[in-house]
Write an enzyme that holds these catalytic residues in place. Sequence first.
Site, PDB file in Angstrom:
ATOM      1  N   SER A   1      -8.529   9.688   5.361  1.00 24.36           N
ATOM      2  CA  SER A   1      -9.664   8.812   5.027  1.00 24.36           C
ATOM      3  C   SER A   1     -11.035   9.465   5.223  1.00 24.36           C
ATOM      4  O   SER A   1     -11.890   9.351   4.339  1.00 24.36           O
ATOM      5  CB  SER A   1      -9.582   7.504   5.825  1.00 24.36           C
ATOM      6  OG  SER A   1      -8.454   6.792   5.397  1.00 24.36           O
TER       7      SER A   1
ATOM      8  N   THR B   1      -6.068   0.491   9.602  1.00 22.84           N
ATOM      9  CA  THR B   1      -4.718   0.922   9.237  1.00 22.84           C
ATOM     10  C   THR B   1      -3.734   0.532  10.332  1.00 22.84           C
ATOM     11  O   THR B   1      -4.091  -0.211  11.269  1.00 22.84           O
ATOM     12  CB  THR B   1      -4.706   2.429   8.867  1.00 22.84           C
ATOM     13  OG1 THR B   1      -3.430   2.750   8.325  1.00 22.84           O
ATOM     14  CG2 THR B   1      -4.999   3.325  10.063  1.00 22.84           C
TER      15      THR B   1
ATOM     16  N   LYS C   1      -3.567  -4.140  10.683  1.00 24.69           N
ATOM     17  CA  LYS C   1      -3.955  -4.822   9.442  1.00 24.69           C
ATOM     18  C   LYS C   1      -3.821  -6.341   9.514  1.00 24.69           C
ATOM     19  O   LYS C   1      -4.577  -7.060   8.867  1.00 24.69           O
ATOM     20  CB  LYS C   1      -3.132  -4.286   8.258  1.00 24.69           C
ATOM     21  CG  LYS C   1      -3.555  -2.891   7.818  1.00 24.69           C
ATOM     22  CD  LYS C   1      -2.811  -2.451   6.564  1.00 24.69           C
ATOM     23  CE  LYS C   1      -3.257  -1.048   6.161  1.00 24.69           C
ATOM     24  NZ  LYS C   1      -2.636  -0.573   4.934  1.00 24.69           N
TER      25      LYS C   1
HETATM   26  P1  NAP Z   1       6.224  -0.965   7.535  1.00 23.45           P
HETATM   27  O1  NAP Z   1       5.506  -2.260   7.631  1.00 23.45           O
HETATM   28  O2  NAP Z   1       6.682  -0.265   8.760  1.00 23.45           O
HETATM   29  O3  NAP Z   1       7.505  -1.218   6.577  1.00 23.45           O
HETATM   30  C1  NAP Z   1       8.398  -0.190   6.275  1.00 23.45           C
HETATM   31  C2  NAP Z   1       9.534  -0.735   5.413  1.00 23.45           C
HETATM   32  O4  NAP Z   1      10.419   0.341   5.131  1.00 23.45           O
HETATM   33  C3  NAP Z   1      10.376  -1.822   6.100  1.00 23.45           C
HETATM   34  O5  NAP Z   1      10.796  -2.754   5.139  1.00 23.45           O
HETATM   35  C4  NAP Z   1      11.560  -1.025   6.637  1.00 23.45           C
HETATM   36  O6  NAP Z   1      12.732  -1.781   6.757  1.00 23.45           O
HETATM   37  C5  NAP Z   1      11.735  -0.012   5.520  1.00 23.45           C
HETATM   38  N1  NAP Z   1      12.435   1.173   6.016  1.00 23.45           N
HETATM   39  C6  NAP Z   1      12.025   2.040   6.978  1.00 23.45           C
HETATM   40  N2  NAP Z   1      12.952   3.005   7.172  1.00 23.45           N
HETATM   41  C7  NAP Z   1      13.968   2.709   6.327  1.00 23.45           C
HETATM   42  C8  NAP Z   1      15.231   3.309   6.053  1.00 23.45           C
HETATM   43  N3  NAP Z   1      15.633   4.418   6.703  1.00 23.45           N
HETATM   44  N4  NAP Z   1      16.020   2.736   5.105  1.00 23.45           N
HETATM   45  C9  NAP Z   1      15.637   1.634   4.436  1.00 23.45           C
HETATM   46  N5  NAP Z   1      14.451   1.000   4.661  1.00 23.45           N
HETATM   47  C10 NAP Z   1      13.642   1.540   5.584  1.00 23.45           C
HETATM   48  O7  NAP Z   1       5.352   0.116   6.747  1.00 23.45           O
HETATM   49  P2  NAP Z   1       4.324  -0.177   5.564  1.00 23.45           P
HETATM   50  O8  NAP Z   1       2.964  -0.348   6.111  1.00 23.45           O
HETATM   51  O9  NAP Z   1       4.907  -1.246   4.719  1.00 23.45           O
HETATM   52  O10 NAP Z   1       4.317   1.251   4.811  1.00 23.45           O
HETATM   53  C11 NAP Z   1       5.418   1.651   4.017  1.00 23.45           C
HETATM   54  C12 NAP Z   1       5.092   2.980   3.319  1.00 23.45           C
HETATM   55  O11 NAP Z   1       3.992   2.801   2.438  1.00 23.45           O
HETATM   56  C13 NAP Z   1       4.691   4.113   4.283  1.00 23.45           C
HETATM   57  O12 NAP Z   1       5.193   5.336   3.793  1.00 23.45           O
HETATM   58  C14 NAP Z   1       3.180   4.117   4.192  1.00 23.45           C
HETATM   59  O13 NAP Z   1       2.624   5.389   4.498  1.00 23.45           O
HETATM   60  C15 NAP Z   1       3.007   3.778   2.716  1.00 23.45           C
HETATM   61  N6  NAP Z   1       1.671   3.228   2.414  1.00 23.45           N
HETATM   62  C16 NAP Z   1       0.917   3.905   1.516  1.00 23.45           C
HETATM   63  C17 NAP Z   1      -0.334   3.443   1.199  1.00 23.45           C
HETATM   64  C18 NAP Z   1      -1.166   4.234   0.203  1.00 23.45           C
HETATM   65  O14 NAP Z   1      -2.380   4.022   0.124  1.00 23.45           O
HETATM   66  N7  NAP Z   1      -0.551   5.094  -0.567  1.00 23.45           N
HETATM   67  C19 NAP Z   1      -0.832   2.275   1.781  1.00 23.45           C
HETATM   68  C20 NAP Z   1      -0.018   1.581   2.686  1.00 23.45           C
HETATM   69  C21 NAP Z   1       1.245   2.078   2.994  1.00 23.45           C
HETATM   70  P3  NAP Z   1      12.993  -2.744   8.039  1.00 23.45           P
HETATM   71  O15 NAP Z   1      11.999  -3.843   7.917  1.00 23.45           O
HETATM   72  O16 NAP Z   1      14.384  -3.191   7.858  1.00 23.45           O
HETATM   73  O17 NAP Z   1      12.756  -1.871   9.246  1.00 23.45           O
END
Ligand code: NAP
Length: 282
Positions: A19, A61, A65
């Site tokens: 960022s 972040t 959030k």
């Molecule tokens: P989060 O709230 O921790 O959610 C992660 C999700 O992934 C949960 O549904 C989790 O399942 C699932 N998951 C994790 N490990 C897994 C595995 N081994 N097999 C299957 N499912 C799995 O995280 P988030 O904030 O939603 O972020 C998710 C991704 O998006 C990250 O990589 C983050 O860096 C990315 N992101 C990118 C941006 C961007 O601007 N590009 C913005 C925000 C987020 P469970 O609930 O069952 O644990």
Amino acid sequence: MVACERYAVIGFPLEHTLSPAIHNSVFSKLDVPAIYEKAVVKKSELEGFCRDETLQGFNVTIPHKEAIVKFLSRLEEDAKISGAVNTVLRTPTGLLGYNTDMQGLLLAIRRLGFDYKDSRIAVIGSGGAAVGVVIKAAMEGAKSITIIARNEGKAEAIRAKAIAAKNVDIQICRLAGLAYAEEKFDILVNATPLGMGRAGDDFQDFSFLKSMTNGALVYDMVYNNWETGLIREAKAQGLVTGNGLSMLVSQALLADGIFLGDRFPEERAGEIFEQVYNEVVK
Ligand code: NAP
């Protein structure tokens, strides 16, 4: 009058955040006297941080959030509907909370020639990022949405939230079931950390890509690795791909529009996006 405005991203941990590089590049291109820093803020420090008036605005972040919401005076629409805030503006009447992640991903997808409207969309994951994708896709008139999650309870909660925003056909299934789904998809979004490069934490196979239509879009929200296994495999199958960096830059530019108001020239947003994206990819 403020000599040099100050902005920051807050969260924990923040070692690898892109960022400051993105926002400082935008401020410099626009010749705005502002600096953007990172501030490690732990849960117990969040309320005190919100009272610190030395910043004109900040981004939020993981893990704040949702927790930040109770310290804000007002929320704009996407933040209110999703319950998640990633941008905060300090105003004379209090702190305003915005969610630019939802629109940022939509803009990134539109730049690739796709749109949520009338599309059949599959979203892998049921965490915070998936909530924003599903709700925005519902609000924008997606034809159908399929949530692919290992935790059915969390997926059900997202479906209920999205349907409360706009009535839409939302299915829930597991990744293994996707290859056999009757429905084909125009857009697939990976909203999990799978593919980030953590040892042993990646998709086991990519047979689920069989469920994509010809020329469909596979968008991987992971942004620390712009050639994930998912992107490589989707490219090999002739699908269009997008990596999370385009969303990261798009949501940052939307946040800068909020921070800078009419000093942010909307007509230059496309040009600034291209420049900043290329700088960060290098
Ligand atoms: P989060 O709230 O921790 O959610 C992660 C999700 O992934 C949960 O549904 C989790 O399942 C699932 N998951 C994790 N490990 C897994 C595995 N081994 N097999 C299957 N499912 C799995 O995280 P988030 O904030 O939603 O972020 C998710 C991704 O998006 C990250 O990589 C983050 O860096 C990315 N992101 C990118 C941006 C961007 O601007 N590009 C913005 C925000 C987020 P469970 O609930 O069952 O644990």
